[in-house]
Write a protein that holds these residues in place. Structure first.
Motif, PDB file in Angstrom:
ATOM      1  N   PHE A  50       0.824  -1.220   0.000  1.00 14.73           N
ATOM      2  CA  PHE A  50       0.000   0.000   0.000  1.00 14.73           C
ATOM      3  C   PHE A  50       0.856   1.267   0.000  1.00 14.73           C
ATOM      4  CE2 PHE A  50      -1.762   3.100   3.139  1.00 14.73           C
ATOM      5  CZ  PHE A  50      -2.741   3.649   2.329  1.00 14.73           C
ATOM      6  N   ARG A  88       2.516   6.941  -6.645  1.00 10.73           N
ATOM      7  CA  ARG A  88       1.478   7.756  -7.248  1.00 10.73           C
ATOM      8  C   ARG A  88       1.728   9.229  -6.960  1.00 10.73           C
ATOM      9  NH1 ARG A  88      -3.334   5.552  -9.230  1.00 10.73           N
ATOM     10  NH2 ARG A  88      -2.313   3.549  -9.149  1.00 10.73           N
ATOM     11  N   TYR A  89       2.154   9.532  -5.735  1.00  7.02           N
ATOM     12  CA  TYR A  89       2.416  10.926  -5.371  1.00  7.02           C
ATOM     13  C   TYR A  89       3.591  11.482  -6.148  1.00  7.02           C
ATOM     14  CZ  TYR A  89      -0.938  11.233  -1.556  1.00  7.02           C
ATOM     15  OH  TYR A  89      -2.082  11.300  -0.830  1.00  7.02           O
ATOM     16  N   GLU A 111       2.437  12.103  -9.568  1.00  8.71           N
ATOM     17  CA  GLU A 111       1.518  13.236  -9.595  1.00  8.71           C
ATOM     18  C   GLU A 111       2.286  14.557  -9.575  1.00  8.71           C
ATOM     19  OE1 GLU A 111      -0.799  13.602  -6.114  1.00  8.71           O
ATOM     20  OE2 GLU A 111      -2.499  14.534  -7.109  1.00  8.71           O
ATOM     21  N   ARG A 143      -4.420  17.874   2.959  1.00  8.13           N
ATOM     22  CA  ARG A 143      -5.822  17.498   2.850  1.00  8.13           C
ATOM     23  C   ARG A 143      -5.951  15.990   2.583  1.00  8.13           C
ATOM     24  NH1 ARG A 143      -8.613  17.361  -1.376  1.00  8.13           N
ATOM     25  NH2 ARG A 143      -7.056  18.375  -2.679  1.00  8.13           N
ATOM     26  N   GLU A 144      -5.117  15.513   1.644  1.00  4.55           N
ATOM     27  CA  GLU A 144      -5.167  14.090   1.307  1.00  4.55           C
ATOM     28  C   GLU A 144      -4.690  13.225   2.459  1.00  4.55           C
ATOM     29  OE1 GLU A 144      -3.546  13.120  -2.523  1.00  4.55           O
ATOM     30  OE2 GLU A 144      -3.833  15.191  -3.176  1.00  4.55           O
ATOM     31  N   ILE A 191      -7.586  12.829   4.658  1.00  4.90           N
ATOM     32  CA  ILE A 191      -8.549  11.850   4.152  1.00  4.90           C
ATOM     33  C   ILE A 191      -8.033  10.434   4.375  1.00  4.90           C
ATOM     34  CG2 ILE A 191      -9.643  10.959   2.065  1.00  4.90           C
ATOM     35  CD1 ILE A 191      -9.639  13.861   1.009  1.00  4.90           C
ATOM     36  N   HIS A 229     -13.331  15.139  -1.374  1.00  6.23           N
ATOM     37  CA  HIS A 229     -13.539  13.803  -0.817  1.00  6.23           C
ATOM     38  C   HIS A 229     -12.534  12.785  -1.299  1.00  6.23           C
ATOM     39  CE1 HIS A 229     -17.197  16.049  -1.770  1.00  6.23           C
ATOM     40  NE2 HIS A 229     -16.755  15.908  -2.988  1.00  6.23           N
ATOM     41  N   LEU A 230     -11.975  12.991  -2.507  1.00  5.59           N
ATOM     42  CA  LEU A 230     -11.195  11.918  -3.131  1.00  5.59           C
ATOM     43  C   LEU A 230      -9.722  12.305  -3.296  1.00  5.59           C
ATOM     44  CD1 LEU A 230     -13.764  10.949  -5.900  1.00  5.59           C
ATOM     45  CD2 LEU A 230     -13.517   9.991  -3.599  1.00  5.59           C
ATOM     46  N   LEU A 231      -8.891  11.272  -3.489  1.00  4.23           N
ATOM     47  CA  LEU A 231      -7.481  11.530  -3.787  1.00  4.23           C
ATOM     48  C   LEU A 231      -7.341  11.678  -5.305  1.00  4.23           C
ATOM     49  CD1 LEU A 231      -5.533   9.134  -1.409  1.00  4.23           C
ATOM     50  CD2 LEU A 231      -6.643  11.313  -0.965  1.00  4.23           C
ATOM     51  N   PRO A 232      -6.874  12.840  -5.749  1.00  2.00           N
ATOM     52  CA  PRO A 232      -6.896  13.131  -7.191  1.00  2.00           C
ATOM     53  C   PRO A 232      -5.982  12.239  -8.032  1.00  2.00           C
ATOM     54  CG  PRO A 232      -5.824  14.902  -5.965  1.00  2.00           C
ATOM     55  CD  PRO A 232      -6.413  13.987  -4.956  1.00  2.00           C
ATOM     56  N   ALA A 233      -4.950  11.656  -7.406  1.00  2.00           N
ATOM     57  CA  ALA A 233      -4.001  10.881  -8.211  1.00  2.00           C
ATOM     58  C   ALA A 233      -4.492   9.455  -8.462  1.00  2.00           C
ATOM     59  CB  ALA A 233      -2.644  10.844  -7.527  1.00  2.00           C
ATOM     60  N   PHE A 234      -5.667   9.122  -7.890  1.00  4.22           N
ATOM     61  CA  PHE A 234      -6.145   7.741  -8.001  1.00  4.22           C
ATOM     62  C   PHE A 234      -7.453   7.699  -8.781  1.00  4.22           C
ATOM     63  CE2 PHE A 234      -3.317   7.880  -4.474  1.00  4.22           C
ATOM     64  CZ  PHE A 234      -2.686   6.649  -4.446  1.00  4.22           C
ATOM     65  N   GLU A 273      -9.847   2.923  -7.418  1.00  5.79           N
ATOM     66  CA  GLU A 273      -8.770   2.895  -6.422  1.00  5.79           C
ATOM     67  C   GLU A 273      -9.156   3.681  -5.175  1.00  5.79           C
ATOM     68  OE1 GLU A 273      -4.815   2.442  -9.216  1.00  5.79           O
ATOM     69  OE2 GLU A 273      -5.738   4.393  -8.975  1.00  5.79           O
ATOM     70  N   LEU A 280      -9.141   2.226  -1.353  1.00  4.45           N
ATOM     71  CA  LEU A 280      -8.061   2.660  -0.458  1.00  4.45           C
ATOM     72  C   LEU A 280      -8.171   2.186   0.998  1.00  4.45           C
ATOM     73  CD1 LEU A 280      -6.975   6.195  -1.657  1.00  4.45           C
ATOM     74  CD2 LEU A 280      -5.536   4.191  -1.341  1.00  4.45           C
TER      75      LEU A 280
END
Ligand SMILES: Nc1ncnc2c1ncn2[C@@H]1O[C@H](COP(=O)(O)OP(=O)(O)OP(=O)(O)O)[C@@H](O)[C@H]1O
Ligand SMILES: [Mg+2]
Lengths: 409, 234
Positions: free
Chosen positions: A3, A10-11, A14, A308-309, A312, B103-108, B112, B116
């Motif tokens: 994970f 991904r980060y 990005e 922010r991420e 979440i 609400h969401l992770l933009p890179a996914f 996905e 998560l």
């Protein structure tokens, strides 16, 4: 794929611009380190090889004759002027036994008896002070590859044949087949004056040696210096060039003879090499510091941007440890990929440079060595530095309060 | 995880005299003593004027924050006794969140994003979690958007993905903070219908903060907050 790795990759993908910038930075830094190391080790190797190409690792000689002040019968020592006696060419006592003893020492690869003594080479009106080197071509060949330095003729020392350097040949106008005389400059009555035929001409790559060295057979040198059956030195080759000094110490211990390593007789060269190494180490340290700061600042910015991420992720079951690992991984990956780029860059630079810089004879000025150990070490350091630089930003990310982040966004 | 219960373990959630203060120099008493019991399967609206403490209360219930005083028991466990990693594990497995914004992770991708929480819980990607995410996306009507990145979705679609994500761990409780507040009435109503559908289909308990009275009246129960206290509970 774990994970944390999925999210870290991904980060990084990005944050394209930042990621490429920092990778380029690390790449250039590591590339410079690789290139610099290759350059310096290459130069050092070729310098040492050149020095050792014409020189034994250890040269064993008889002990110097030391003047002693004889005490008088009552034990008192009178005022005495102690004068160092003129050092003549002397033989090693029982040199065959000493040579056998030395050959038995672990780490000794080859031994060769030799005689070295001063003489004057004369031809017509020309005269040149030289160093006569009496050798056995076979045993000496295992220590110095004289054959490889020959420019003309053959390595043939039978009878009264001699191999001389290009410098002496030019000074005296000698060619293969020509004759010249060697005069030994001692005050002894039976001082030799012998006629030699040039059988070969060498170029050792050192102007002084090319002018001064004259190789003759061991037997010829023995009669020239009145050392019938004796030798003035035993030349030794060891397995490892940088072990020459301890080897010399060991030889002195075992045989009681004077043993000089190339490291001792080329102290200046070694000091030069060492200071070169330490200055390159300093450059490397600064490059590493620069890219550590680069990674740290990129990640610090990313932590803020991603707060922010992070909130979440934390709210949906990602633990603090996982957040920490996501950012530590990003640092390590930047280090790893950056160093891979850098290694490639370093190799390209090295190859390019070695093509560019050529000796007059067309050989590379310094050989680019594909040094796998250096590459692995650089990659390991880069990953380590990446990891360490990521610690502070990662901890900051892990400590963020998700409730606060979610509320403020 | 063995934590002493707080009495009635039938309740999903039990709050006793919960207060929350903010600040150290200037102390703001945001929650001034909340007593609340939520039973399994409830579909509850939390309403009240801005600043009355709804989000603060939701963060406490969601184990994102700790109360200043009072007790919170979740499924009979006193959450004050859980350490950091136990709290994270309990939150991840038992509580779903739907937020108003971002609400969401933009890179996914959508799929996905839904996956998560499972991914974080299991540590590795597997086929089962992909299937589960796809099935949930299907249930919220976004099967064809599975491989879209979050930024490629409309606001209403993003909120439905977030709803799917909140349900992927099959939690007994989902907390939604103004889930429709940022949507037009059409897509807001659609999201609300989905919440209701999941409540009925899986028996999931929902606590929904909303300003919209038309939505609140469709809930089984409405808790109205004023100034850090429960003003009415109908
Ligand atoms: N970290 C904090 N420090 C100080 N005060 C805070 C903090 N967080 C929230 N507050 C205050 O607590 C009060 C309640 O905030 P909360 O977000 O819970 O209200 P709310 O009912 O969700 O309002 P809204 O409907 O506007 O979302 C507000 O007055 C807010 O200023
Ligand atoms: Mg709020």
């Amino acid at each position: 794929m774990p994970f944390e790795l999925i999210v870290a990759l991904r980060y990084l993908r990005e944050g394209k611009g930042q990621t490429w910038l920092i990778l380029t930075g690390i790449g250039v830094g590591v590339g410079v380190i690789i290139f610099l190391s290759a350059l310096i080790t290459g130069l050092q190797k070729s310098l040492v090889a050149r020095t050792l190409g014409s020189q034994a690792h250890v040269i064993v000689r008889p002990r110097e004759e030391i003047p002693r002040v004889l005490p008088t019968r009552d034990g008192a020592v009178r005022d005495a002027t102690v004068e160092r006696p003129a050092q003549r060419v002397r033989s090693i006592v029982q040199w065959q036994r000493a040579r056998a003893d030395i050959a038995r020492i672990p780490g000794v690869v080859a031994t060769a008896p030799s005689i070295s003594g001063p003489a004057i080479a004369v031809r017509g009106d020309g005269a040149n002070s030289v160093l006569v080197r009496g050798i056995e071509p076979d045993s000496y060949g295992r220590i110095v590859n004289l054959e490889a330095f020959l420019k003309a003729g053959r390595l043939d020392l039978d009878g009264f044949k001699a191999v001389i350097g290009t410098g002496l040949a030019a000074n005296l106008g000698l060619e293969v087949g020509d004759r010249f005389r060697l005069r030994v400059g001692t005050e002894r009555d039976d001082a030799g004056l012998a006629v030699y035929t040039v059988s070969g001409i060498f170029d050792i790559g050192n102007k002084d040696l090319n002018e001064r060295w004259v190789f003759v057979s061991l037997r010829a040198a023995q009669s020239l210096f009145g050392l019938e059956g004796g030798v003035s030195a035993i030349e030794v080759k060891g397995a490892e060039i940088y072990d020459a000094e301890p080897l010399a110490v060991l030889i002195t211990e075992r045989t009681g003879l004077v043993a000089d390593s190339w490291m001792r007789s080329n102290e200046q060269l070694l000091t030069g090499l060492r200071s070169q190494s330490s200055s390159s180490l300093m450059i490397q340290s600064f490059v590493i510091l620069a890219f550590a700061l680069g990674i740290a600042s990129v990640l610090a910015v990313s932590v803020v941007q991603k707060s922010r991420e992070i909130g979440i992720l934390r709210a949906t079951g990602t633990s603090r440890a996982q957040i920490l690992r996501i950012f530590l991984l990003q640092g390590s990956i930047l280090g790893l990929v950056g160093s891979a780029v850098g290694i490639a860059l370093g190799i390209v630079l090295g190859v390019f440079f070695s093509r560019l810089a050529r000796n007059p004879d067309g050989s590379a000025t310094f050989p680019v060595s594909i040094d796998t150990v250096l590459y692995l070490r650089s990659a390991a350091i880069a990953v380590g530095v990446g990891l360490v630089s990521a610690i502070l930003p990662a901890r900051r990310a892990a400590r963020m309060n998700p409730a606060q982040i979610i509320r403020s966004s | 995880m063995s934590v002493p219960g707080t009495g009635n373990s039938d309740a999903l959630l039990r709050l006793e005299s919960v207060t929350k203060d903010y600040g150290t120099r200037i102390v703001t008493h945001v929650l001034r003593g909340i007593d609340l019991v939520v039973e399994p399967g409830e579909f509850m609206a939390l309403t009240g004027p801005s600043g009355s403490g709804k989000t603060t209360l939701l963060n406490l219930i969601g184990l994102l924050d700790r109360p200043t005083s009072g007790r919170i028991a979740f499924q009979g466990w006193d959450i004050a006794q859980l350490n950091e990693s136990e709290t994270t594990a309990l939150r991840g497995r038992s509580i779903g969140f739907v937020f108003q914004f971002h609400h969401l992770l933009p890179a996914f991708t959508a799929q996905e994003n839904v996956m998560l929480p499972l991914l974080a819980d299991r540590g590795r990607r597997d086929a089962e979690m992909e299937d589960r995410a796809s099935a949930l996306l299907d249930e919220v009507g976004l099967a064809d958007r599975a491989s879209y990145l979050a930024v490629e979705l409309s606001g209403g679609e993003q909120q439905r993905v977030a709803l799917a994500r909140s349900l992927v761990m099959r939690p007994p409780l989902v907390l939604a903070d103004e889930p429709t507040g940022n949507l037009d009435s059409e897509s807001g109503a659609q999201v609300f219908r989905l919440l209701r559908a999941f409540n009925e289909r899986y028996g999931t308990t929902f606590v929904i903060v909303t300003h919209d009275d038309r939505l609140a009246v469709q809930c089984d129960r409405t808790v109205h907050m004023v100034d850090g206290r429960v003003d009415s509970d109908t």
